[in-house]
Scaffold this active site. Structure first.
Site, PDB file in Angstrom:
ATOM      1  N   ASN A 109      56.585 -14.180  20.737  1.00  9.98           N
ATOM      2  CA  ASN A 109      55.250 -12.613  20.828  1.00  9.98           C
ATOM      3  C   ASN A 109      55.760 -12.112  21.571  1.00  9.98           C
ATOM      4  O   ASN A 109      56.914 -12.219  22.496  1.00  9.98           O
ATOM      5  CB  ASN A 109      54.079 -13.931  21.784  1.00  9.98           C
ATOM      6  N   HIS A 111      54.484  -9.933  24.692  1.00  7.27           N
ATOM      7  CA  HIS A 111      53.157  -9.724  25.670  1.00  7.27           C
ATOM      8  C   HIS A 111      53.063  -8.185  26.118  1.00  7.27           C
ATOM      9  O   HIS A 111      54.251  -8.948  27.605  1.00  7.27           O
ATOM     10  CB  HIS A 111      52.857 -11.263  26.223  1.00  7.27           C
ATOM     11  N   SER A 138      56.532  -8.430  27.762  1.00  2.00           N
ATOM     12  CA  SER A 138      57.625  -9.815  27.821  1.00  2.00           C
ATOM     13  C   SER A 138      58.174 -10.389  26.431  1.00  2.00           C
ATOM     14  O   SER A 138      57.037 -10.554  25.983  1.00  2.00           O
ATOM     15  CB  SER A 138      57.167 -10.645  28.793  1.00  2.00           C
ATOM     16  N   ASP A 147      50.147 -16.959  26.149  1.00  2.02           N
ATOM     17  CA  ASP A 147      50.940 -16.188  26.924  1.00  2.02           C
ATOM     18  C   ASP A 147      52.225 -16.722  27.570  1.00  2.02           C
ATOM     19  O   ASP A 147      52.130 -15.907  28.477  1.00  2.02           O
ATOM     20  CB  ASP A 147      50.866 -14.907  27.468  1.00  2.02           C
TER      21      ASP A 147
HETATM   22  C1  GRF Z   1      51.172  -5.195  22.196  1.00  2.00           C
HETATM   23  O1  GRF Z   1      50.681  -3.685  22.961  1.00  2.00           O
HETATM   24  C2  GRF Z   1      52.119  -5.929  22.105  1.00  2.00           C
HETATM   25  O2  GRF Z   1      52.661  -6.168  23.790  1.00  2.00           O
HETATM   26  C3  GRF Z   1      50.409  -6.514  22.161  1.00  2.00           C
HETATM   27  O3  GRF Z   1      50.197  -6.270  20.732  1.00  2.00           O
HETATM   28  C4  GRF Z   1      50.171  -5.221  21.025  1.00  2.00           C
HETATM   29  C5  GRF Z   1      50.061  -4.470  19.385  1.00  2.00           C
HETATM   30  O4  GRF Z   1      50.978  -3.228  19.543  1.00  2.00           O
HETATM   31  N1  GRF Z   1      51.188  -7.931  21.714  1.00  2.00           N
HETATM   32  P1  GRF Z   1      51.446  -2.870  18.064  1.00  2.00           P
HETATM   33  O5  GRF Z   1      50.170  -3.321  16.668  1.00  2.00           O
HETATM   34  O6  GRF Z   1      52.219  -3.616  17.536  1.00  2.00           O
HETATM   35  O7  GRF Z   1      51.241  -1.272  18.208  1.00  2.00           O
END
Ligand code: GRF
Length: 215
Positions: A109, A111, A138, A147
Site C-alpha cells: 500500500n 500512504h 510511505s 496503514d
Molecule cells: C494517493 O494519495 C495514495 O497515497 C493514497 O491514495 C491516493 C491515490 O491516488 N493511498 P491515485 O489514485 O493513485 O492518483
C-alpha cells in the site's frame, strides 16, 4: 526471471497505477499487470488501464451485504488473475482480516504520510495543523492494522510556509509516483520480503520507518 504478475486495486484517479504501468512498459519493473480492479465503476484509473490494454474488473461494494461477502468475492477475482503481488493504489476500502492474511507479504500500500504519523485520512491537513516542517509518503506491506504494516520506503518533502493541503498533496504525489514503482521493482527482482514485523531489502532488515528515498 519470470515477470512478476501484478493485480492493482484502485478506487479513483489511478495516477500511481499510471506510474506503475509506465515503469512496466519501460522495462524498469520486471512485471506484468494482469488486471486492475476497482470498487467504483467511474474510477478514472480504469480508463488508464484500458488505454494500456490491461484487463479491468469492477466489483462494487454496493452489491454486497457485508464487508466479509465483498472481500470473499474480491479474493476470488484477485486469484483468478494469479498474481504474485497485489498493489493497493488508492483503494479506499478497509480490508477484512481474512483478505489481509491471505496476501500477507504479497500486498503493498502507499500512504501519504510519514508513517507511523497520520494513519487514516486527511494526512496533508493534519501535517499542516501540527505545524510539521517535514511531510511525505510511505510504501508499506499491508497487515491487519490500517496503514500500519512494515514500512519499506519513505520520501520526505518540506512543508512550506504557504502550503495548503492541496499544494502539499501535489508535491507528495510527485514523490509517490517515484517511490511506488521503485518498491514494486524491488519486489519483482525478489529483493524485498516481509518478516514478522519488518521489511527486508537485499537481506537487510529495514528500520521501522523503512528506507529513505533518495537512498
Ligand atoms: C494517493 O494519495 C495514495 O497515497 C493514497 O491514495 C491516493 C491515490 O491516488 N493511498 P491515485 O489514485 O493513485 O492518483
Amino acid at each position: 526471471m519470470a515477470p512478476t504478475r501484478l493485480v492493482v486495486l484502485i478506487s479513483g484517479s489511478g495516477s500511481n497505477l499510471q506510474a506503475i504501468i509506465d515503469a512496466c512498459e519501460r522495462g524498469k519493473i520486471n512485471g506484468h499487470i494482469a488486471a486492475v480492479i476497482s470498487n467504483k465503476a467511474d474510477a478514472y484509473g480504469l480508463r488508464r488501464a484500458k488505454q494500456a490494454g490491461i484487463a479491468t474488473k469492477v466489483l462494487s461494494h454496493k452489491d454486497f451485504d457485508s464487508r466479509e461477502a465483498y472481500d470473499a468475492q474480491l479474493m476470488n477475482v484477485i486469484d483468478s488473475f494469479m498474481p504474485n503481488l497485489v498493489v493497493l493504489a488508492g483503494f479506499m476500502r478497509i480490508l477484512t482480516p481474512s483478505l489481509v492474511q491471505k496476501y500477507v507479504g504479497k500486498m503493498l500500500n502507499i500512504h501519504p504520510s510519514l508513517l507511523p504519523k497520520y494513519q487514516g485520512l486527511n494526512t496533508h491537513q493534519r501535517a499542516i495543523d501540527a505545524k510539521d516542517n517535514v511531510h511525505g509518503v510511505s510504501v508499506h506491506f499491508v497487515t491487519e492494522e490500517l496503514d500500519g504494516g512494515p514500512v519499506i520506503l519513505q520520501a520526505q518533502i518540506p512543508v512550506l510556509k504557504d502550503d495548503t493541503a492541496e499544494t502539499l498533496a501535489k508535491r507528495v504525489h510527485e514523490q509517490e509516483h517515484v517511490i511506488y514503482p521503485l518498491v514494486v521493482k524491488w519486489f519483482s527482482e525478489h529483493r524485498l520480503t516481509m518478516e514478522a514485523d519488518y521489511a527486508v531489502l537485499d537481506k537487510k532488515q529495514l528500520p521501522a520507518h523503512g528506507a529513505h528515498y533518495p537512498q
